[in-house]
Design an enzyme around this catalytic site. Structure first.
Site, PDB file in Angstrom:
ATOM      1  N   THR A  56      29.554  41.429  41.225  1.00  0.00           N
ATOM      2  CA  THR A  56      28.548  41.458  42.290  1.00  0.00           C
ATOM      3  C   THR A  56      27.152  41.218  41.737  1.00  0.00           C
ATOM      4  O   THR A  56      26.283  40.705  42.441  1.00  0.00           O
ATOM      5  CB  THR A  56      28.604  42.807  43.036  1.00  0.00           C
ATOM      6  OG1 THR A  56      29.936  43.041  43.477  1.00  0.00           O
ATOM      7  CG2 THR A  56      27.678  42.822  44.243  1.00  0.00           C
ATOM      8  N   TYR A 144      39.165  46.472  34.335  1.00  0.00           N
ATOM      9  CA  TYR A 144      38.946  45.849  35.639  1.00  0.00           C
ATOM     10  C   TYR A 144      39.959  44.727  35.807  1.00  0.00           C
ATOM     11  O   TYR A 144      39.922  43.732  35.080  1.00  0.00           O
ATOM     12  CB  TYR A 144      37.517  45.326  35.721  1.00  0.00           C
ATOM     13  CG  TYR A 144      37.140  44.629  37.015  1.00  0.00           C
ATOM     14  CD1 TYR A 144      37.888  44.750  38.182  1.00  0.00           C
ATOM     15  CD2 TYR A 144      35.992  43.836  37.075  1.00  0.00           C
ATOM     16  CE1 TYR A 144      37.525  44.116  39.352  1.00  0.00           C
ATOM     17  CE2 TYR A 144      35.606  43.201  38.242  1.00  0.00           C
ATOM     18  CZ  TYR A 144      36.379  43.331  39.368  1.00  0.00           C
ATOM     19  OH  TYR A 144      36.016  42.696  40.532  1.00  0.00           O
ATOM     20  N   LYS A 172      39.534  49.843  37.425  1.00  0.00           N
ATOM     21  CA  LYS A 172      39.085  49.325  38.710  1.00  0.00           C
ATOM     22  C   LYS A 172      40.144  48.324  39.138  1.00  0.00           C
ATOM     23  O   LYS A 172      40.353  47.294  38.485  1.00  0.00           O
ATOM     24  CB  LYS A 172      37.723  48.649  38.607  1.00  0.00           C
ATOM     25  CG  LYS A 172      37.273  48.001  39.930  1.00  0.00           C
ATOM     26  CD  LYS A 172      35.972  47.218  39.790  1.00  0.00           C
ATOM     27  CE  LYS A 172      35.640  46.484  41.087  1.00  0.00           C
ATOM     28  NZ  LYS A 172      34.425  45.653  40.946  1.00  0.00           N
TER      29      LYS A 172
END
Length: 304
Positions: A56, A144, A172
């Site tokens: 992000t 992740y 994640k």
């Protein structure tokens, strides 16, 4: 600089906001004031942590110097109230190690390391990649897994192997496999942190044994996200479901095109930062603008 927050990541729960990087002057410079303000507001709204320089945050477009600066700004803004987790993702293991060490030096409480993209390594290669990162620093590493972006994913046996590596503290999970959290919880026990990487399915992820969410949506409505998580933890499932339902139109709008284009546009509509992104991303389409404004209006935001 103040010492980083020493919260035990193995007990961390709730919403961690995956922060976008605000740009000024057509993306040439970071808007430091907007970033610091966003960090402070997120903490005051009750989020459990801040994630900097991840997907992000447009990490692939940031220089090492920019990542270092963002981390230091976030640590300063957090001021000991919540931990700052630093993206340390690369498809070059040596570069990922360099980023992890930079994160530790900047005061991050943990690093978030993504599956190497493009290379499509074997499971043994993935194990060695994450092992190298985790053993290079004294702060925890969160794995992740996001196969839709990386082209390959972490298998459950590989995650279980990595959970035995000192420093590997959690995952994640953006695999989209909703059976996974329950399976991982059975394999790894309560100490290993499981964070959803998918806002659309976070309530189901929590119900299957997850601990929280690394969220895009909480950039815009942190208090609602925190309320939903608190209601679930308190056993008030009806309130959690109602809150999740209220957030759903915004969640849908924020993923109508590649993240972080829609969330940066939403934050620009709300006056928190510009909607500028760096190539190869480009500004929000007319359709994205309409979807974002409609979703914000449904939640009671003034968008005119």
């Amino acid at each position: 600089m103040e010492s980083p927050v020493r919260i035990d990541v193995r007990r961390l729960t709730g919403y961690l906001t995956a922060l976008p990087t605000p740009f000024a002057e057509a993306g040439a410079h970071i808007d430091e004031a907007a970033f610091s303000s966003l960090c402070d507001w997120q903490v005051r709204q009750g989020v459990a942590g801040l994630v900097v320089a991840g997907t992000t945050g447009e990490a692939p477009t940031l220089s090492a110097g920019e990542q270092d600066r963002l981390l230091r700004l976030a640590v300063e803004a957090a001021a000991g109230r919540v931990p700052v987790v630093a993206g340390a993702g690369s498809n070059v293991t040596a570069h990922a190690v360099e980023l992890a060490r930079l994160a530790q030096g900047a005061g991050a409480a943990a690093v978030l390391a993504v599956v190497p993209y493009y290379n499509r390594p074997s499971q043994e290669g993935l194990f060695r990649h994450f092992q190298a990162i985790a053993t290079s620093v004294d702060i925890p590493t969160i794995l992740y897994d996001v196969p839709a972006r990386t082209g390959c994913g972490l298998a459950l046996p590989t995650i279980a192997r990595l959970a035995e590596v000192p420093g590997v503290a959690g995952l994640k999970d953006a695999s989209g496999d909703m059976a996974r959290p329950a399976a991982l919880r059975r394999l790894l026990g309560e100490g290993f942190r499981l964070f959803s990487g998918d806002d659309a399915t976070v309530l189901g992820y929590l119900a299957q044994g997850g601990d929280g969410c690394v969220s895009v949506v909480s950039n815009v409505v942190p208090a609602l996200c925190v309320r939903m998580h608190a209601a679930f933890r308190a056993g008030n499932i009806a309130e959690a479901q109602a809150t999740a339902l209220a957030i759903t139109p915004l969640t849908n709008a924020l993923f109508v095109e590649s993240n972080p284009v829609p969330v940066k546009h939403a934050l620009s509509v709300l006056g928190r930062m510009s909607g500028l992104v760096r190539l190869p991303l480009c500004e929000a389409s007319r359709e994205t603008h309409g979807a974002v404004v409609h979703a914000l209006s449904r939640l009671g935001f003034e968008t005119a």
